[in-house]
Motif scaffolding. Structure first.
Motif, short mmCIF file in Angstrom:
data_model
loop_
_atom_site.label_atom_id
_atom_site.label_comp_id
_atom_site.label_asym_id
_atom_site.label_seq_id
_atom_site.Cartn_x
_atom_site.Cartn_y
_atom_site.Cartn_z
N GLY A 760 -2.88 -17.01 -5.74
CA GLY A 760 -2.35 -15.95 -4.90
C GLY A 760 -3.45 -15.13 -4.23
N HIS A 761 -3.24 -14.78 -2.95
CA HIS A 761 -4.19 -13.95 -2.21
C HIS A 761 -3.41 -13.00 -1.32
CE1 HIS A 761 -7.75 -16.18 -3.46
NE2 HIS A 761 -7.13 -17.31 -3.15
N SER A 762 -4.10 -12.06 -0.67
CA SER A 762 -3.42 -11.07 0.17
C SER A 762 -4.39 -10.56 1.22
CB SER A 762 -2.89 -9.91 -0.69
OG SER A 762 -3.97 -9.31 -1.41
N LEU A 763 -3.95 -9.55 1.98
CA LEU A 763 -4.77 -8.99 3.06
C LEU A 763 -4.51 -7.49 3.16
CD1 LEU A 763 -6.64 -9.33 5.56
CD2 LEU A 763 -4.56 -9.75 6.90
N ASP A 764 -5.58 -6.73 3.31
CA ASP A 764 -5.50 -5.28 3.55
C ASP A 764 -6.35 -4.99 4.78
OD1 ASP A 764 -5.63 -2.54 3.61
OD2 ASP A 764 -6.48 -2.29 1.61
N GLU A 774 4.99 -4.72 1.66
CA GLU A 774 5.31 -6.06 2.12
C GLU A 774 4.10 -6.80 2.68
OE1 GLU A 774 7.83 -7.95 1.74
OE2 GLU A 774 7.18 -9.57 3.06
N VAL A 775 3.41 -6.15 3.63
CA VAL A 775 2.35 -6.87 4.33
C VAL A 775 1.11 -7.09 3.46
CG1 VAL A 775 3.10 -6.16 6.61
CG2 VAL A 775 1.51 -4.71 5.34
N MET A 776 0.92 -6.23 2.44
CA MET A 776 -0.26 -6.39 1.58
C MET A 776 0.07 -7.06 0.25
SD MET A 776 -2.33 -2.83 2.16
CE MET A 776 -2.38 -2.03 3.76
N ARG A 777 1.26 -7.60 0.14
CA ARG A 777 1.65 -8.24 -1.12
C ARG A 777 0.85 -9.52 -1.34
NH1 ARG A 777 5.12 -12.62 -0.20
NH2 ARG A 777 5.93 -12.74 1.95
N THR A 778 0.76 -9.92 -2.59
CA THR A 778 0.07 -11.17 -2.92
C THR A 778 0.91 -12.35 -2.45
OG1 THR A 778 -1.11 -10.21 -4.77
CG2 THR A 778 -0.82 -12.59 -4.79
N LEU A 779 0.29 -13.23 -1.72
CA LEU A 779 0.97 -14.38 -1.12
C LEU A 779 0.71 -15.62 -1.98
CD1 LEU A 779 2.58 -14.76 1.56
CD2 LEU A 779 0.44 -15.59 2.57
N PRO A 780 1.77 -16.25 -2.51
CA PRO A 780 1.57 -17.45 -3.31
C PRO A 780 1.02 -18.60 -2.46
CG PRO A 780 3.75 -16.53 -3.66
CD PRO A 780 3.16 -15.83 -2.46
N PRO A 781 0.42 -19.60 -3.10
CA PRO A 781 -0.10 -20.77 -2.36
C PRO A 781 1.01 -21.43 -1.53
CG PRO A 781 -0.92 -20.79 -4.60
CD PRO A 781 0.09 -19.69 -4.54
N GLY A 782 0.66 -21.80 -0.30
CA GLY A 782 1.61 -22.50 0.57
C GLY A 782 2.48 -21.59 1.39
N GLU A 783 2.40 -20.26 1.21
CA GLU A 783 3.25 -19.34 1.97
C GLU A 783 2.45 -18.64 3.06
OE1 GLU A 783 6.38 -18.23 -1.65
OE2 GLU A 783 5.62 -16.68 -0.27
N ARG A 784 3.18 -17.94 3.94
CA ARG A 784 2.55 -17.22 5.03
C ARG A 784 3.32 -15.94 5.29
NH1 ARG A 784 2.00 -21.03 9.68
NH2 ARG A 784 1.39 -19.18 10.85
N LEU A 785 2.68 -14.97 5.97
CA LEU A 785 3.36 -13.75 6.37
C LEU A 785 2.75 -13.22 7.66
CD1 LEU A 785 1.36 -11.12 5.73
CD2 LEU A 785 2.18 -11.46 3.41
N GLU A 786 3.48 -12.35 8.32
CA GLU A 786 3.01 -11.73 9.56
C GLU A 786 2.62 -10.29 9.26
OE1 GLU A 786 5.12 -12.34 13.44
OE2 GLU A 786 5.46 -10.17 13.22
N TYR A 787 1.44 -9.88 9.70
CA TYR A 787 0.90 -8.55 9.42
C TYR A 787 0.49 -7.95 10.77
CZ TYR A 787 -2.07 -5.18 6.73
OH TYR A 787 -2.63 -4.06 6.16
N ALA A 788 1.26 -6.96 11.25
CA ALA A 788 1.02 -6.37 12.57
C ALA A 788 0.67 -4.90 12.44
CB ALA A 788 2.25 -6.54 13.46
N ILE A 789 -0.34 -4.46 13.20
CA ILE A 789 -0.75 -3.05 13.22
C ILE A 789 -1.08 -2.66 14.66
CG2 ILE A 789 -1.71 -3.11 10.89
CD1 ILE A 789 -4.52 -3.15 12.21
N THR A 790 -1.13 -1.36 14.89
CA THR A 790 -1.65 -0.82 16.14
C THR A 790 -2.99 -0.14 15.83
OG1 THR A 790 0.56 -0.44 17.03
CG2 THR A 790 -1.25 0.78 18.05
#
Length: 983
Positions: A760-764, A774-790
């Motif tokens: 598992g990994h994540s992004l801040d 939601e956007v900084m949650r740990t992402l299991p292997p094989g998954e993806r998420l969208e992280y949008a900021i201004t």
């Protein structure tokens, strides 16, 4: 400052002694001496936990020198001054003296508190407090000398004043060293600092005190005429100290050695009188047992003092003038710490206190005698154990044939210096520590014994004095008491040569003394043998124990199970440019290896140490020697032991061709299996990046406009972070330190995070204002998420993985920079981005090394992260990559450098050698612009972990400039880049 309270009272010198419970001299002494007890207890605690403390060696040395020794000198110096001048200060002055003692303690605490976290200005404050306390003490003594009537021993008090005035000079030099000035000044300051403090402040004080204390301890009468003549040597010692310290600062070997010899000759002049006092005491008939521990401990300490002096002169004489300007002399002077601090200072202090504490407690001759006997219990075994351990450490670290021969002689041939590894050192250190700790135990027994005798005397039914002598025999009460609480107690009667001893007197140093000496020596030899056998079994050898050598060989002939062939392999090896030439030697298993070693460097000193303890000794430039490595039975590692050289890649490997595999060779062969995880991974920072590594483009990428969408793919791979060093890395887009992302003020940035790793990994994204759930949650292997900021705020922003443990993920490479330029930022000719990160790796052979996900890569070390011991500190993911591929610029161009301290833990003081910043932008705001009204410039951009900014400068001349982390420890781990400026 002194006033009337520092002057003697009008009471007669031999007036009735006050009640100990009143505010008299003894009450003051107890209060003023409390910091000494505090330092003793603190030192015991630090010794027990030192392996978990930063700068533990420095801490223990300065707790002894500044804490114990300096405080004791101030307290006992005042005591001796009153006793020698036959004066008594007014009781109203005692509170001032206690305050002075506490001022000194506050200064020492501030100095230590500043050094441990590297806060140099707090060290300066501590040095000023220590200096103020010592100058106050010296002025007070001067007032007492002027007020005394015909003082016989004023020369000793004047020696105290001279010595006390030397300590502030030494304190100033110590404070300067806290700023890490670098060579040549760091080495010069260290040498002058130790000369002023040890030879000056302590050496002169102790020598002046012994002129009167030594005959008293020996219970013999001092010769006033000889003592007065001998005191002239104290002036010569002062001249030697001042001259030698100045010679150290100007880097003059000849003057330094000359003044050290002047100092030694002056001390010898004084020592003649001390030796004669010992001869007189030996010829006297002593009706009661002498206090053997003070005699033996002080005597042993002075022997170490002489040996340390000779070692200093020899070390200094052996250094060429040009070497004094390097770190060589600083390192060699540190080698004298054991004989001076452990051998001399501690033994003289404990010996003197073992005599003075019973005397100052008083209570009559019987109480003094019994408490002295308590302090001297098992004196000979304690002194033998301690001094033999100190000698073994000094000789084992000497690294030459003479030291090895003496080491073998002291151990009766049972152990050699090469086998004196980590186990042997730890076990013998514990034995010596027990000998020191016994002082505190016996001090408590002595206090109880004194209280019991005084109570019995007050109740009118005193019992015969009893106790145990140094030899374990009972003491006998003399017919006429001769001891009291005054320094000038009547000595024992002289005994004519050949006269029969008094049958009532103890036997002195007889068969029981021999038994005690043998018991002490046997204990050390036994513990040394046990430790050496453990070192052989676990591969911890010689001076480099615990340093993480990857080839460990049992000491001795090194044959293992290989039969000697009787043949010899002779190899010529040169040393230059931080390399051995050649650095791999193939030797047929069973052959004897002889190395013809030469130092081909023009400036640097080098040596060769093999993992079995064989050492060449240090070679000056142009020097050569022959190293007999013995019969080679299996692979053997070697290195240069000069500080920093091994870390720069100066290593050697002896390959035993035809030898059995490490598993067949048994314990200790091949790879070391017991390497400490905190051992630093050796780096070759002089080498170029590996052939498969592509140097990172440091240029700032162009703007992507108001709308930007990008993908960050998470992977795990073995990636090079230093020449020849691969890390088991966790990455964004396949690189240690992810891609540089550029956005504009008010732009929309969308990141598609894809986890193609195995965990598992994540992004801040620090630049965004979003709920992390939601956007900084740990992402299991094989998954993806969208992280949008201004990107609403300008700055140099960190992004990183926020999955726990975050320190491990960041140290494994999962971090990067997002740059949002400020509004209306003027154009620059060139813009570069430097992201600093530090990395912590498990050394080869340590637990966890084999758990790497990728073959040939080193895992991240959580243990090193916890204690913040990085192996490397790098720019843009690789140590020194821009040393071999410099950044480019031209004269007159405006260069902007964006800097981020990504961590996970360390900051940066960013500096360009040869350049001055006219623009500084820090954390969203300008600190400096070219048109500032003050005309000021900046030398460094200081950033804490996760902080960023940029600097601008213009180069006026062509040349090669260096961008560094001016926290030089991190620069020397790889945080360094060159900027090549052309016309």
């Amino acid at each position: 400052m002194p006033d009337a309270t520092d002057r003697p009272s009008s009471s007669p010198p031999m007036a009735a002694r006050p009640d100990p419970r009143s505010g008299g001299r003894r009450s003051w002494h107890r209060r003023a001496s409390r910091p000494v007890t505090w330092w003793m207890v603190a030192l015991v605690v630090v010794v027990l936990i030192h392996q978990w403390l930063p700068q533990a060696r420095w801490l223990m040395v300065h707790m002894v020198t500044l804490g114990l020794i300096t405080t004791s000198i101030m307290v006992w110096g005042q005591h001796f001054t009153e006793a020698l001048l036959k004066t008594r200060l007014g009781e109203e002055s005692r509170a001032r003296q206690v305050i002075r003692s506490h001022l000194l303690t506050a200064g020492v605490v501030a100095t230590i508190a500043g050094m441990l976290p590297s806060w140099p200005w707090l060290v300066v404050v501590g040095a000023l407090l220590v200096s103020a306390a010592m100058l106050w003490y010296a002025i007070s003594l001067g007032a007492q000398v002027r007020a005394a009537i015909a003082p016989r021993f004023a020369f000793t008090v004047r020696a105290y004043m001279m010595a006390a005035c030397l300590l502030p000079a030494g304190a100033v030099l110590g404070a300067l060293m806290a700023f890490s000035l670098g060579e040549p000044w760091q080495g010069r300051l260290l040498l002058a600092h130790q000369i002023l403090n040890i030879l000056g402040f302590v050496g002169i004080t102790v020598t002046g005190t012994l002129l009167t204390l030594w005959p008293t301890v020996l219970r013999t009468k001092a010769d006033p005429v000889a003592t007065r003549k001998a005191a002239g040597g104290l002036v010569g010692m002062g001249v030697g100290v001042v001259g030698a310290s100045l010679a150290a600062l100007i880097a003059s070997v000849s003057l330094g050695v000359a003044f050290v010899l002047i100092y030694a000759g002056s001390f010898a002049w004084v020592a003649v009188t001390l030796v004669r006092a010992g001869v007189r005491s030996a010829r006297q008939q002593h009706r009661i047992e002498l206090p053997w521990f003070p005699i033996l401990s002080i005597g042993s300490g002075m022997v170490w003092f002489v040996l340390g002096l000779l070692g200093l002169a020899a070390m200094w004489r052996g250094s060429a003038d040009e070497q004094l300007t390097s770190s060589l002399v600083a390192a060699d002077v540190q080698a004298l710490t054991v004989p001076f601090v452990a051998g001399f200072l501690l033994q003289v202090l404990l010996g003197a206190m073992s005599y003075l504490l019973p005397v100052t407690m008083g209570g009559g001759p019987r109480a003094v005698r019994t408490s002295l006997a308590a302090m001297s219990r098992s004196a000979l075994p304690r002194v033998v154990v301690y001094n033999l351990v100190v000698a073994l450490f000094v000789l084992a670290d000497a690294g030459n044939a003479v030291g090895g021969a003496l080491f073998a002689g002291l151990t009766l041939g049972t152990t050699d210096a090469g086998a004196f590894g980590s186990w042997a050192r730890v076990l013998t250190s514990l034995l010596a520590f027990a000998a020191l700790l016994s002082f505190l135990v016996l001090m408590g027994i002595a206090v109880r014994t004194s209280v019991r005798e005084r109570r019995a005397l007050m109740e009118g039914h005193a019992t015969p004095a009893s106790g145990t002598t140094a030899l374990g025999m009972p003491t006998r009460a003399p017919a006429t008491p001769t001891e009291g609480s005054d320094l000038d107690a009547a000595p024992d009667a002289p005994r004519s040569v050949g006269a029969a001893p008094n049958p009532a007197a103890p036997a002195g140093l007889d068969r029981r003394a021999l038994t005690g000496a043998l018991l002490g020596a046997g204990s050390v030899l036994g513990v040394t043998a046990i430790g050496s056998s453990l070192d052989r079994a676990y591969g911890s050898y010689g001076n480099d124990a615990g340093s993480g050598t990857t080839g460990a060989t049992p000491p001795g002939d090194g044959t293992g199970s290989v039969a000697p062939t009787g043949q010899t392999t002779t190899v010529a090896i040169g040393m230059s440019e931080m390399r051995f030439h050649p650095d791999v030697i193939e030797v047929p298993a069973g052959n004897t290896l002889i190395i013809e070693l030469s130092n081909d460097d023009a400036h640097d000193v080098h040596d060769l140490v093999l993992a079995d303890g064989t050492a060449s000794g240090r070679l000056q430039p142009g020097g050569s020697t022959t190293v007999e490595a013995g019969v080679i039975g299996h692979d053997l590692a070697g290195w240069c032991s000069i500080v920093g050289h091994r870390a720069m890649g100066m290593t050697l490997q002896v390959v035993a061709t035809g030898a059995a595999s490490p598993a067949e060779q048994g314990p200790g062969a091949g790879q070391a299996g017991g390497v400490d995880e905190l051992t630093r991974v050796p780096l070759d920072l002089a080498a170029a990046p590996g052939a498969g590594y592509t140097v990172r483009d440091a240029a700032l990428p162009p703007s992507a406009g108001p709308e930007q969408r990008l993908t960050l793919e998470i992977t795990e791979a073995a990636l090079e972070v230093a020449p020849g060093i691969a890390m088991d890395a966790m990455t964004f887009n396949g690189t240690v330190v992810g891609p540089v992302i550029r956005s504009e003020l008010g732009a929309r940035l969308t990141v598609d995070l894809v986890n193609n790793g195995t965990m598992g990994h994540s992004l801040d994204l620090h630049a965004g204002r979003v709920a992390p759930d939601e956007v900084m949650r740990t992402l299991p292997p094989g998954e993806r998420l969208e992280y949008a900021i201004t990107t609403e705020y300008a700055g140099v922003w960190l992004y990183h993985c926020s999955t726990m443990p975050m320190t491990v993920h960041l140290a494994a490479g999962m971090l990067g920079v997002l740059i949002v330029p400020p509004q209306d930022l003027a154009a620059a000719d060139r813009e570069y981005v430097l992201v600093q990160s530090e990395h912590y790796l498990v050394p080869e052979g340590a637990t966890g090394y084999d758990e790497a996900m990728h073959e040939g890569a080193r895992p991240v070390s959580p243990a090193k992260i916890a204690v913040e011991r990085p192996d490397m500190t790098v720019f843009n993911g690789h140590a020194n990559q821009y040393v071999h591929a410099p950044l480019e610029a031209k004269v007159g161009e405006r260069v902007r450098i964006w800097v981020l301290a990504a961590g996970p833990s360390r900051g940066i003081s960013f500096h360009v050698v040869g350049g001055v910043f006219d623009t500084v932008f820090f954390e969203g705001e300008y600190l400096l612009r070219p048109d500032n009204e003050t005309g000021g410039g900046s030398q460094a951009l200081h950033l804490g972990a996760a902080q960023g900014g940029f600097v601008e400068l213009v180069f006026d001349e062509p040349g090669t400039y260096t961008a560094v982390n001016h926290s030089f420890a991190d620069m020397e781990r790889g945080a360094r880049a060159l900027i090549r400026v052309t016309a």
